[in-house]
Scaffold this motif. Sequence first.
Motif, PDB file in Angstrom:
ATOM      1  N   UNK A  86       1.455  -2.982  -0.923  1.00  0.00           N
ATOM      2  CA  UNK A  86       0.933  -4.281  -1.354  1.00  0.00           C
ATOM      3  C   UNK A  86       1.562  -4.689  -2.687  1.00  0.00           C
ATOM      4  N   UNK A  87       1.702  -3.722  -3.606  1.00  0.00           N
ATOM      5  CA  UNK A  87       2.320  -4.062  -4.888  1.00  0.00           C
ATOM      6  C   UNK A  87       3.776  -4.478  -4.714  1.00  0.00           C
ATOM      7  N   UNK A  90       3.783  -7.962  -3.276  1.00  0.00           N
ATOM      8  CA  UNK A  90       3.329  -8.998  -4.205  1.00  0.00           C
ATOM      9  C   UNK A  90       4.394  -9.293  -5.260  1.00  0.00           C
ATOM     10  N   UNK A  95       1.726 -12.521  -0.550  1.00  0.00           N
ATOM     11  CA  UNK A  95       0.338 -12.146  -0.816  1.00  0.00           C
ATOM     12  C   UNK A  95      -0.536 -12.199   0.432  1.00  0.00           C
ATOM     13  N   UNK A  97      -0.889 -10.249   4.114  1.00  0.00           N
ATOM     14  CA  UNK A  97      -0.353  -9.081   4.811  1.00  0.00           C
ATOM     15  C   UNK A  97      -1.019  -8.889   6.167  1.00  0.00           C
ATOM     16  N   UNK A 110      -9.968  -1.451   7.164  1.00  0.00           N
ATOM     17  CA  UNK A 110     -11.091  -2.270   6.698  1.00  0.00           C
ATOM     18  C   UNK A 110     -11.615  -1.744   5.373  1.00  0.00           C
ATOM     19  N   UNK A 111     -11.501  -0.448   5.193  1.00  0.00           N
ATOM     20  CA  UNK A 111     -11.985   0.184   3.975  1.00  0.00           C
ATOM     21  C   UNK A 111     -11.153  -0.222   2.757  1.00  0.00           C
ATOM     22  N   UNK A 112      -9.939  -0.683   2.963  1.00  0.00           N
ATOM     23  CA  UNK A 112      -9.119  -1.151   1.831  1.00  0.00           C
ATOM     24  C   UNK A 112      -8.972  -2.678   1.862  1.00  0.00           C
ATOM     25  N   UNK A 113      -9.927  -3.349   2.462  1.00  0.00           N
ATOM     26  CA  UNK A 113      -9.998  -4.800   2.328  1.00  0.00           C
ATOM     27  C   UNK A 113      -9.377  -5.607   3.452  1.00  0.00           C
ATOM     28  N   UNK A 115      -9.192  -7.372   7.178  1.00  0.00           N
ATOM     29  CA  UNK A 115     -10.178  -7.962   8.089  1.00  0.00           C
ATOM     30  C   UNK A 115      -9.598  -8.015   9.510  1.00  0.00           C
ATOM     31  N   UNK A 129      -5.354 -10.542   2.112  1.00  0.00           N
ATOM     32  CA  UNK A 129      -4.578 -11.346   1.183  1.00  0.00           C
ATOM     33  C   UNK A 129      -5.194 -12.677   0.837  1.00  0.00           C
ATOM     34  N   UNK A 130      -4.337 -13.596   0.366  1.00  0.00           N
ATOM     35  CA  UNK A 130      -4.858 -14.816  -0.258  1.00  0.00           C
ATOM     36  C   UNK A 130      -5.103 -15.965   0.717  1.00  0.00           C
ATOM     37  N   UNK A 131      -4.728 -15.813   1.973  1.00  0.00           N
ATOM     38  CA  UNK A 131      -5.173 -16.797   2.960  1.00  0.00           C
ATOM     39  C   UNK A 131      -5.834 -16.034   4.105  1.00  0.00           C
ATOM     40  N   UNK A 132      -6.638 -16.731   4.891  1.00  0.00           N
ATOM     41  CA  UNK A 132      -7.320 -16.034   5.966  1.00  0.00           C
ATOM     42  C   UNK A 132      -7.431 -16.936   7.175  1.00  0.00           C
TER      43      UNK A 132
END
Lengths: 350, 98
Positions: A86-87, A90, A95, A97, A110-113, A115, A129-132
């Motif tokens: 991720x780093x 980014x 942003x 993924x 799911x445990x690391x964010x 969906x 990330x920044x859109x969903x």
Amino acid sequence: MNYAQQLKKLNLKETHYYKQWAALLAQEGIKGSSQVSVDVDGCFGIFEDQRLIATGAYQKNVLKYIAVDANYQDGKLFNDIISALINALSQQGIFHFFVFTKPIYRKSFEFVGFKLLAETALAVLLEAGDVSLQQFIAQVPRLENQSTRMISAIVMNANPFTLGHRYLVTQAAQKSDFVYIFVVSQDVSLFTTEERFKLVQKGLADLPNVVVVPSSEYMVSYATFPSYFLPESQDVIEYQTALDAQLFKKIATQLNIRQRFLGEEPFSKTTALYNKALQANLPPEVIVEVLPRLETAEQVISATQVRKAIQSGAIETIRTFVPATTYQFIKQNQATLQVRIQKGMQVDGN
Amino acid sequence: MEIKHTAIAGTLESSDIQIMLSKIEGPTEIELESAVEKQFGTQIRTLMRTILEQYGITNVKLKAVDKGALDCTIKARLITAIQRAIDKQNDPDWEVLG
């Protein structure tokens, strides 16, 4: 990571690293690729005493080939690898993924964010990330009384927009109150995403109950259906198309899309498999209807033929295949398009 | 002040927190996923809001994946994310930091 462990960028072109990497993937039951150099944009590994114990890679914004040695699977190294990926992304300004994985790994992501976007018996697709997906669905234009209307959808790459596409849309527009045309957003075709989108819009401007929307990354993209753009084996295509179909169903339900129209596919094997997967996965919530292709006097209209004519410089021959707006664009930009082909853009893919 | 672009700071390692800031229309939203949500969820959100307010950041969506970070870590990561998001990572706002 503890102090004995070290995170490194892996250059898979170096045989020394490649061998360790392939061995770790094989050990953890992940099918590696034989052509990794084209398959991966970046790769990381965690080493302990010169031994590779965890790895992960990415291609564009899709995380791939994530594996942790079975002796170290307490979750720490997995989180470290995901952080590193991720780093790295980014820093390139990416942003958003995606990850394709087996259903058993869903919880770890799911445990690391991450969906869940879609799932089948064989695979799951997740995003972070920044859109969903919800943001994408929220910005799609709506009708008044959307829930009581008969709404349908077509997803097309339209590379470029032909009278064949237009025929498909007019058929759909007659059979429903309102039609969404989702134009594939992945920018890997001869005509750029912007060009394709504009030509679709122009070519359908006279139809009042049709709206053209970018498909974003949620339909036929590198994330949902990479084998549409890259050569792949049949089983890979089958599980990807099933996931893409499941995701479409999720979107369709929220937009009250009750029917999806497809063009009959006599040429492309991948598209034919995709159509089959949609027919298997979308009903009963979304009805699938396959419409026959438009035929001119001698032959079936296809965008592939249009691209071949551009390549050979014989654009006069396809004048009757495309709307005036598309023809005009091709005529004005013939040189640019030919340069793209010379630079290696495929004309007979998708 | 609105941020200029999406930015990220932190990791998913134990005792750390990964924070992503992105621009949205509308008021600030905080989406927190934390292993200690029950015990410290409210406290972490309050801390984040306070820091965002100190920097005068508005119209932002904050997504955080917390792996049990202490308050000082959360503060450090959020400040870094803000500095990156407003292109000031080499020019920190000392008055706010003090």
